[in-house]
Scaffold this active site. Structure first.
Site, short mmCIF file in Angstrom:
data_model
loop_
_atom_site.label_atom_id
_atom_site.label_comp_id
_atom_site.label_asym_id
_atom_site.label_seq_id
_atom_site.Cartn_x
_atom_site.Cartn_y
_atom_site.Cartn_z
N THR A 19 0.65 -1.38 -0.55
CA THR A 19 0.31 -0.14 -0.03
C THR A 19 0.83 0.99 -0.36
O THR A 19 0.24 2.42 -0.17
CB THR A 19 -1.05 0.13 1.67
OG1 THR A 19 -0.17 -0.42 2.35
CG2 THR A 19 -2.16 -1.46 1.15
N GLY A 20 1.98 1.44 -0.22
CA GLY A 20 3.01 2.43 -0.59
C GLY A 20 2.96 3.16 -1.69
O GLY A 20 1.87 2.77 -2.02
N ARG A 21 3.18 4.35 -1.76
CA ARG A 21 3.56 5.19 -2.81
C ARG A 21 3.45 4.51 -4.09
O ARG A 21 3.02 4.42 -4.97
CB ARG A 21 4.22 5.97 -2.40
CG ARG A 21 4.01 7.36 -3.85
CD ARG A 21 4.53 8.61 -3.67
NE ARG A 21 6.12 8.98 -3.51
CZ ARG A 21 6.78 9.84 -4.75
NH1 ARG A 21 5.89 10.13 -5.66
NH2 ARG A 21 7.80 8.71 -4.79
N LYS A 46 -2.88 -2.99 7.23
CA LYS A 46 -3.93 -2.61 6.10
C LYS A 46 -4.67 -3.51 5.94
O LYS A 46 -5.19 -4.41 4.96
CB LYS A 46 -3.04 -2.07 5.21
CG LYS A 46 -2.24 -0.31 5.47
CD LYS A 46 -3.64 0.61 5.60
CE LYS A 46 -3.20 1.47 5.77
NZ LYS A 46 -2.96 1.96 4.53
N ILE A 103 12.97 -4.35 -4.70
CA ILE A 103 12.86 -3.37 -6.02
C ILE A 103 13.19 -2.06 -5.30
O ILE A 103 13.58 -1.28 -5.22
CB ILE A 103 11.72 -2.89 -5.98
CG1 ILE A 103 10.48 -3.62 -6.43
CG2 ILE A 103 11.98 -2.28 -6.70
CD1 ILE A 103 11.67 -4.26 -8.06
N THR A 104 13.49 -1.97 -3.52
CA THR A 104 14.19 -0.80 -2.82
C THR A 104 15.78 -0.84 -2.91
O THR A 104 16.74 -1.25 -3.17
CB THR A 104 14.22 -1.58 -1.26
OG1 THR A 104 12.52 -2.05 -1.31
CG2 THR A 104 14.22 -0.77 -0.20
N HIS A 262 25.63 3.56 -8.81
CA HIS A 262 25.36 2.31 -8.41
C HIS A 262 26.01 1.74 -7.31
O HIS A 262 27.16 2.62 -7.54
CB HIS A 262 24.81 1.03 -8.48
CG HIS A 262 23.62 1.11 -9.73
ND1 HIS A 262 23.48 1.30 -10.89
CD2 HIS A 262 22.91 1.33 -9.76
CE1 HIS A 262 22.91 1.14 -11.28
NE2 HIS A 262 21.42 1.87 -10.13
#
Lengths: 329, 416
Positions: A19-21, A46, A103-104, A262
């Site tokens: 539910t994060g942006r 949630k 993905i972080t 990176h």
């Protein structure tokens, strides 16, 4: 099975931190484009929320027991903040998920190392951290890769794009699409120092896949992952055409330790130089179908010279004209 | 982020029980240093800089004559070492050295694991040690690291000094624990010395190189203060750029490394920025900065970094270049943020109309964003070309070079 071990027609995704942006936007966009790949989302507190097109649970343990979606979940997409990634990975591994995408960005290296060793013990596949996801045009996508309108960059074909940089994964697929080669799979493996999936890991997975016509790999300075490809090919572990571009030669003219791009791209103690990676791959190219491009855009010429047949017609004009100009050329 | 030696000793070596010489850090000669020196038969004075190979630059000095300490401290606390200004001096007890080892812990990407690197032949630059005399112990299981494993490693490599097996293995485990506990990328001790102390021998770290993980759970820039990795103080523009991302996690626009060239680089994405900068250099352009904007920053961030990038004196051209973004909005970043910066700079009389621009960008709302930027070019009299992704990303620097030569007589570098 249609697709690869990373994304195929059996893939059922659960999004951790759903539910994060960013995650909620990706779920909505992906479900609109390729409905049915994402099956569930997890956000503690949630559970039961209806804000997403998929059911949301408090814990992964609840999701895997759910009579509707539980049995379909086999792949996790992790979108939690950096310090929570290790926790999220352990939650996935302990609940039987075997393919994970992190993905972080900016996961602490210490945590990345624990994650890598744990994944090895459990026999799981983890892509990332700092992955942008995976795109298989014949199946769909995982993550934000390709954005709202992926058809600009992706069309079904025979090229596998493997890149540390997420942005360049898409940019490269698009460059090839314009010149007549489609993508079989594009995988953004991320540029972290401890990379859970390396170029060689991918090549070993896809080497027997008849759909693969050629591989385009985009490398960066730092680490030994590009060198491992040269070793793998030289020892006969992969025999299809490989076109490579290694960025970062210019960093060698700068003081050591200059951080740019990176995390894994920092050259320390003279190890992992772009020029060393290039010469290792070029050496492999003496006896094997490997070609290193000097400029990034020469990757197209490299694939052409390796004799990889086009999937469709070359649609590029001879000389690209600017969209707008306020200067005389 | 690299630590100064005195920071490493005070914050990390002490906590993890790595033995070090008695020491004092000072920015100038003072009473505390005099008292320290009074109790020592001899001292070693070192310039506190981040750059390596200090000894060869004369920035490490052994002082036995107490009358000379003040002069040496004053010199080494302020001198330039390979162009980097010293921030102070470390004054240490002079050890009675019997032998010197090399020890470091870092991540081996080949093994995807931490590795302990050890040599009995330390004291010189690690590059100068015969590779056959350098040995590596890979930590295959980070959950359990014990001194006995280190003793097995040492006996396997034929370590010659059996009396030291136990104390050395314990020090090495402490060093490993410091590496993990303090979240380092590199922890290097060269030399790790065996020093005589009366009729006893002790193991002492006579140097400390610590590079912390920039992504550590505690941000090192907050714990120790931000610093340039280039071994020079940050420029005003670099400091201003850092402020852009502070307290606002929406996207990233605050990375800016200033260089000496005349081509402003407004580049997007880690990989895209790198290949663009590289191609520009290979094509003979002298780039004025590195930057890496991404993650869909709001217009305000783009406005601020644009003004910083364009404020460098002596610019001749500007390259705005990125791949096909998956996430970053082109109308917001280029159509609003950059365009407003150009409008405002022009209104303030700060916009150089002689600059030649090439823009190459694609991604969400790029049709709208590039049109907005073109309108901005028109109303402000800016000269340049705007491309979408039909032009391969790395051909953009080459197009800029062609325009610069034609319109400004730019003389590209001859790149070998």
């Amino acid at each position: 099975m249609k697709g690869t071990v990373y994304l195929n027609d059996k893939t059922g995704v659960v999004v951790i931190g759903a539910t994060g942006r960013e995650a909620s936007q990706v779920i909505k966009e992906s479900e609109a484009l390729y409905p049915g790949i994402v099956k569930a989302g997890i956000t503690p507190g949630k559970g039961g929320s209806t804000e997403l097109p998929v059911p949301v649970f408090d814990t992964l343990a609840e999701a895997v027991k759910d009579p509707k979606v539980g049995k379909l979940l086999n792949t996790a997409l992790i979108y939690v903040p950096p310090v929570s990634v290790l926790d999220a990975v352990m939650e996935c591994l302990d609940n039987g998920i075997k393919v994970l995408y992190i993905i972080t960005e900016h996961v602490p290296i210490r945590d990345s190392e624990i994650i890598f060793q744990e994944k090895e013990r459990r026999g799981a596949i983890i892509v990332g951290g700092t992955s942008l996801g995976c795109f298989v045009p014949s199946v769909g996508r995982i993550g934000a890769i390709g954005g709202k309108d992926p058809s600009v960059a992706f069309k079904d074909g025979g090229i596998v794009v493997i890149s540390k940089s997420g942005g360049l994964t898409v940019t490269t697929a698009e460059m090839f699409k314009r010149r007549g080669w489609g993508t079989y799979m594009a995988l953004a493996i991320g540029g972290d120092i401890i990379s859970n999936t390396t170029y060689s890991d991918v090549l070993k997975q896809i080497k027997g896949d008849p759909k693969v016509k050629a591989v385009v790999m985009l490398g960066e300075p730092g680490g030994a992952y590009e060198e491992q490809v040269a070793d793998l090919i030289t020892s006969g572990g992969f025999d299809k055409p490989v076109a490579a571009f290694i960025s970062g030669r210019f960093q060698e003219r700068m003081p050591e330790g200059v951080a740019f791009g990176h995390a894994g791209a920092i050259v320390e103690r003279g190890m992992g130089k772009a020029t060393d990676k290039i010469s290792r791959l070029e050496a492999a190219g003496k006896k094997h179908p490997v070609k290193v491009a000097f400029y990034y855009h020469d990757l197209v010429k490299a694939i052409e010279s390796l004799g990889v047949p086009r999937d469709f017609e070359d649609s590029t004009a001879e000389h690209v004209k600017p969209l707008y100009s306020t200067i005389q050329r | 982020m690299k630590l100064y030696e005195h920071e490493a000793l005070g914050a990390i070596f002490k906590k993890y029980k790595i033995p070090v010489p008695r020491y004092i850090f000072a920015t100038e000669m003072n009473e505390a240093v005099s008292q320290f020196v009074e109790k020592e038969p001899g001292v070693v004075v070192k310039s506190m800089v981040l750059v390596g190979k200090r000894g060869k630059a004369g920035a490490v000095k052994v002082v036995s004559d107490k009358a000379k300490v003040a002069e040496v401290v004053k010199d080494l606390a302020t001198r330039d070492v390979y162009g980097e200004k010293s921030i102070g001096a470390l004054v240490e007890e002079k050890l009675d050295i019997e032998k010197e080892f090399y020890l470091s812990v870092t991540y081996s990407t080949k093994d995807r694991a931490p590795a302990i690197i050890f040599s009995e032949h330390g004291g010189m630059d690690v590059e100068e040690i015969d590779p056959k005399l350098i040995h590596t112990h890979v930590i295959a299981d980070v959950r359990s690291v014990y001194p006995y494993q280190i003793r097995q490693f040492l006996t396997n490599i034929g370590f010659s000094d059996k009396d030291l097996l136990r104390p050395l293995s314990e020090v090495i485990v402490n060093v490993y624990n410091a590496f993990v506990g303090a979240e380092c990328r590199l922890l290097e001790i060269n030399p790790l010395v065996v020093a005589r102390s009366g009729d006893k021998r002790k193991i002492v770290a006579a140097d400390a190189v610590v590079i912390l993980d920039d992504d550590a759970s505690v941000n090192p820039a907050i714990a120790y203060g931000a610093r340039s990795a280039q071994g020079r103080p940050m420029t005003q523009r670099e400091q201003d750029a850092i402020l852009i991302d502070q307290g606002d996690h929406r996207g990233k626009a605050g990375s800016y490394v200033e260089l000496e060239g005349d081509i402003a680089m407004m580049t997007f994405g880690g990989g895209g920025s790198t290949v663009t900068a590289e191609t520009a250099i290979e094509a003979g352009l002298r780039i004025a900065n590195l930057t890496d904007i991404g993650g869909n920053p709001p217009a305000e961030k783009m406005y601020r970094i644009s003004r910083i990038i364009l404020s460098k004196p002596g610019l001749k051209g500007v390259l705005v270049c990125g791949g096909t973004a998956s996430n970053t909005r082109i109308d917001v970043t280029l159509g609003e943020g950059l365009a407003k910066a150009l409008d405002d700079m022009n209104a303030e009389g700060k916009l150089d109309k002689n600059l030649v621009w090439v823009v190459r960008r694609s991604g969400p709302e790029y049709v709208k964003g590039l049109k907005m930027l073109h309108e901005c070019f028109e109303r402000n009299g800016i000269r340049g070309e705007i491309y979408d992704s039909q032009l391969p990303i790395t051909e953009a620097p080459i197009r800029l070079k062609e325009l610069l030569i034609k319109h400004t007589g730019y003389k590209p570098e001859q790149v070998v």
